[in-house]
Design a protein around this motif. Sequence first.
Motif, PDB file in Angstrom:
ATOM      1  N   MET A   1       0.831  -1.211   0.000  1.00 20.41           N
ATOM      2  CA  MET A   1       0.000   0.000   0.000  1.00 20.41           C
ATOM      3  C   MET A   1       0.863   1.258   0.000  1.00 20.41           C
ATOM      4  SD  MET A   1      -3.271   0.882   2.371  1.00 20.41           S
ATOM      5  CE  MET A   1      -4.232  -0.387   1.570  1.00 20.41           C
ATOM      6  N   LEU A   2       1.780   1.354   0.985  1.00 22.18           N
ATOM      7  CA  LEU A   2       2.772   2.428   1.015  1.00 22.18           C
ATOM      8  C   LEU A   2       4.145   1.802   0.884  1.00 22.18           C
ATOM      9  CD1 LEU A   2       3.787   5.363   1.597  1.00 22.18           C
ATOM     10  CD2 LEU A   2       3.725   4.758   4.025  1.00 22.18           C
ATOM     11  N   CYS A   3       4.909   2.255  -0.087  1.00 18.15           N
ATOM     12  CA  CYS A   3       6.258   1.726  -0.294  1.00 18.15           C
ATOM     13  C   CYS A   3       7.248   2.889  -0.279  1.00 18.15           C
ATOM     14  CB  CYS A   3       6.338   0.971  -1.615  1.00 18.15           C
ATOM     15  SG  CYS A   3       7.977   0.268  -1.943  1.00 18.15           S
ATOM     16  N   ILE A   4       8.151   2.864   0.664  1.00 22.10           N
ATOM     17  CA  ILE A   4       9.214   3.858   0.776  1.00 22.10           C
ATOM     18  C   ILE A   4      10.519   3.161   0.426  1.00 22.10           C
ATOM     19  CG2 ILE A   4      10.411   5.476   2.312  1.00 22.10           C
ATOM     20  CD1 ILE A   4       7.869   5.481   4.033  1.00 22.10           C
ATOM     21  N   LYS A   5      11.184   3.630  -0.613  1.00 22.11           N
ATOM     22  CA  LYS A   5      12.382   2.960  -1.102  1.00 22.11           C
ATOM     23  C   LYS A   5      13.543   3.948  -1.209  1.00 22.11           C
ATOM     24  CE  LYS A   5      13.978  -0.154  -4.780  1.00 22.11           C
ATOM     25  NZ  LYS A   5      13.593  -0.827  -6.052  1.00 22.11           N
ATOM     26  N   ASN A   6      14.564   3.730  -0.386  1.00 24.07           N
ATOM     27  CA  ASN A   6      15.793   4.542  -0.400  1.00 24.07           C
ATOM     28  C   ASN A   6      15.499   6.036  -0.262  1.00 24.07           C
ATOM     29  OD1 ASN A   6      16.634   2.234  -2.920  1.00 24.07           O
ATOM     30  ND2 ASN A   6      17.522   2.199  -0.869  1.00 24.07           N
ATOM     31  N   TYR A   7      14.523   6.363   0.571  1.00 26.10           N
ATOM     32  CA  TYR A   7      14.118   7.756   0.772  1.00 26.10           C
ATOM     33  C   TYR A   7      15.233   8.549   1.454  1.00 26.10           C
ATOM     34  CZ  TYR A   7      11.939  11.648   3.300  1.00 26.10           C
ATOM     35  OH  TYR A   7      11.643  12.871   3.835  1.00 26.10           O
ATOM     36  N   THR A   8      15.565   9.700   0.860  1.00 31.38           N
ATOM     37  CA  THR A   8      16.596  10.579   1.400  1.00 31.38           C
ATOM     38  C   THR A   8      16.120  12.021   1.297  1.00 31.38           C
ATOM     39  OG1 THR A   8      18.387   9.071   0.779  1.00 31.38           O
ATOM     40  CG2 THR A   8      18.987  11.371   1.177  1.00 31.38           C
ATOM     41  N   LYS A   9      16.265  12.755   2.409  1.00 29.82           N
ATOM     42  CA  LYS A   9      15.824  14.150   2.449  1.00 29.82           C
ATOM     43  C   LYS A   9      16.873  15.026   3.126  1.00 29.82           C
ATOM     44  CE  LYS A   9      13.327  17.922   2.716  1.00 29.82           C
ATOM     45  NZ  LYS A   9      13.120  18.776   1.526  1.00 29.82           N
ATOM     46  N   SER A  10      17.202  16.128   2.458  1.00 29.32           N
ATOM     47  CA  SER A  10      18.122  17.117   3.017  1.00 29.32           C
ATOM     48  C   SER A  10      17.451  18.474   3.004  1.00 29.32           C
ATOM     49  CB  SER A  10      19.416  17.172   2.189  1.00 29.32           C
ATOM     50  OG  SER A  10      20.213  18.266   2.587  1.00 29.32           O
ATOM     51  N   TYR A  11      17.667  19.266   4.061  1.00 34.06           N
ATOM     52  CA  TYR A  11      17.100  20.609   4.113  1.00 34.06           C
ATOM     53  C   TYR A  11      18.070  21.678   3.604  1.00 34.06           C
ATOM     54  CZ  TYR A  11      13.105  18.916   6.805  1.00 34.06           C
ATOM     55  OH  TYR A  11      11.958  18.266   7.203  1.00 34.06           O
ATOM     56  N   ASP A  12      19.373  21.389   3.694  1.00 35.09           N
ATOM     57  CA  ASP A  12      20.366  22.389   3.296  1.00 35.09           C
ATOM     58  C   ASP A  12      21.189  21.980   2.081  1.00 35.09           C
ATOM     59  OD1 ASP A  12      21.973  20.404   4.321  1.00 35.09           O
ATOM     60  OD2 ASP A  12      22.690  21.562   6.029  1.00 35.09           O
ATOM     61  N   GLY A  13      20.895  20.790   1.538  1.00 35.59           N
ATOM     62  CA  GLY A  13      21.648  20.311   0.388  1.00 35.59           C
ATOM     63  C   GLY A  13      22.993  19.712   0.742  1.00 35.59           C
ATOM     64  N   LYS A  14      23.299  19.683   2.018  1.00 34.18           N
ATOM     65  CA  LYS A  14      24.603  19.164   2.456  1.00 34.18           C
ATOM     66  C   LYS A  14      24.441  17.946   3.371  1.00 34.18           C
ATOM     67  CE  LYS A  14      26.668  23.788   2.228  1.00 34.18           C
ATOM     68  NZ  LYS A  14      27.318  24.879   2.995  1.00 34.18           N
ATOM     69  N   LYS A  15      23.752  18.155   4.488  1.00 36.54           N
ATOM     70  CA  LYS A  15      23.582  17.072   5.450  1.00 36.54           C
ATOM     71  C   LYS A  15      22.185  16.493   5.326  1.00 36.54           C
ATOM     72  CE  LYS A  15      23.860  15.964  10.374  1.00 36.54           C
ATOM     73  NZ  LYS A  15      24.083  16.505  11.742  1.00 36.54           N
ATOM     74  N   ASN A  16      22.100  15.163   5.249  1.00 36.28           N
ATOM     75  CA  ASN A  16      20.809  14.496   5.118  1.00 36.28           C
ATOM     76  C   ASN A  16      20.088  14.434   6.463  1.00 36.28           C
ATOM     77  OD1 ASN A  16      21.104  13.971   2.360  1.00 36.28           O
ATOM     78  ND2 ASN A  16      22.185  12.054   2.742  1.00 36.28           N
ATOM     79  N   ALA A  17      18.840  14.893   6.479  1.00 36.32           N
ATOM     80  CA  ALA A  17      18.009  14.756   7.676  1.00 36.32           C
ATOM     81  C   ALA A  17      17.510  13.327   7.805  1.00 36.32           C
ATOM     82  CB  ALA A  17      16.835  15.725   7.612  1.00 36.32           C
ATOM     83  N   VAL A  18      17.232  12.703   6.661  1.00 33.15           N
ATOM     84  CA  VAL A  18      16.856  11.286   6.590  1.00 33.15           C
ATOM     85  C   VAL A  18      17.627  10.672   5.429  1.00 33.15           C
ATOM     86  CG1 VAL A  18      14.977   9.620   6.356  1.00 33.15           C
ATOM     87  CG2 VAL A  18      14.532  11.848   7.421  1.00 33.15           C
ATOM     88  N   GLU A  19      18.176   9.479   5.660  1.00 30.98           N
ATOM     89  CA  GLU A  19      19.062   8.898   4.648  1.00 30.98           C
ATOM     90  C   GLU A  19      18.733   7.437   4.365  1.00 30.98           C
ATOM     91  OE1 GLU A  19      23.896   8.370   3.859  1.00 30.98           O
ATOM     92  OE2 GLU A  19      23.154   9.534   5.553  1.00 30.98           O
ATOM     93  N   ASN A  20      18.401   7.171   3.117  1.00 31.68           N
ATOM     94  CA  ASN A  20      18.278   5.810   2.598  1.00 31.68           C
ATOM     95  C   ASN A  20      17.318   4.934   3.414  1.00 31.68           C
ATOM     96  OD1 ASN A  20      19.066   3.998   0.547  1.00 31.68           O
ATOM     97  ND2 ASN A  20      20.470   2.964   1.926  1.00 31.68           N
TER      98      ASN A  20
END
Length: 236
Positions: A1-20
């Motif tokens: 139903m919900l599939c999250i795959k290798n999700y990565t989010k950065s707020y500053d373009g440098k350090k990832n807030a959430v990684e893989n």
Amino acid sequence: MLCIKNYTKSYDGKKNAVENVSFEVNSGDIFGFIGHNGAGKTTTIKSCVGILDFEGGEITINGKSIKTDPIECKKEIAYLPDNPDLYEFLTGIKYLNFIADIYSVPTDIRGELIKKYSSAFEFSENLSAGIDTYSHGMKQKLAIIGALIHEPKLLICDEPFVGLDPKSALVFKNIMHEMCDKGGAVLFSTHVLEVAEKLCNRIAIIMHGKLVACGTTEEVKGTESLEDVFMELINE
């Protein structure tokens, strides 16, 4: 139903807030998403519901991408944030009808659902009052009813039990079970580990933006309590 795959989010373009981060929420699941403050729970949830864009990976809902097909995805989900922003110039019933209009819920069906859920939460007498007169707990109840008004297949919640009295919390848990018995699913974050342990059949634990455990509740906690496992992971 919900599939999250290798999700990565950065707020500053440098350090990832959430990684893989990768996990799935399937039909029938009540899925608990656990982590300390700032671990990445809310960031991940906001990307799942289309509020935040993200740089890496893929998030799909019933095979549809939240990035490329957001409207179709949002038709199938409901999002309950940790601090719902409601239109306080409306009455409770006007707010619910507004939400029902957005999702094109027929008048007879919305009437039945409003009656069902407002009765379950003992909220019927409050619907005619202005939202600006509501307590935090009353606003939380209204937000829950609004989230359920279009009978979503997937309910995504961020700390949904905050502000609810014990009886209302039990009502909401029963509604979650009812949804899942009908083939729906629930993903929710929580700091209350006892609730997650008793309510969820599957759990993911996130630390500093990375998934450190994911599986069935029994697999994650083993012979210990979920609280013990969580504290061990924090102290590693």
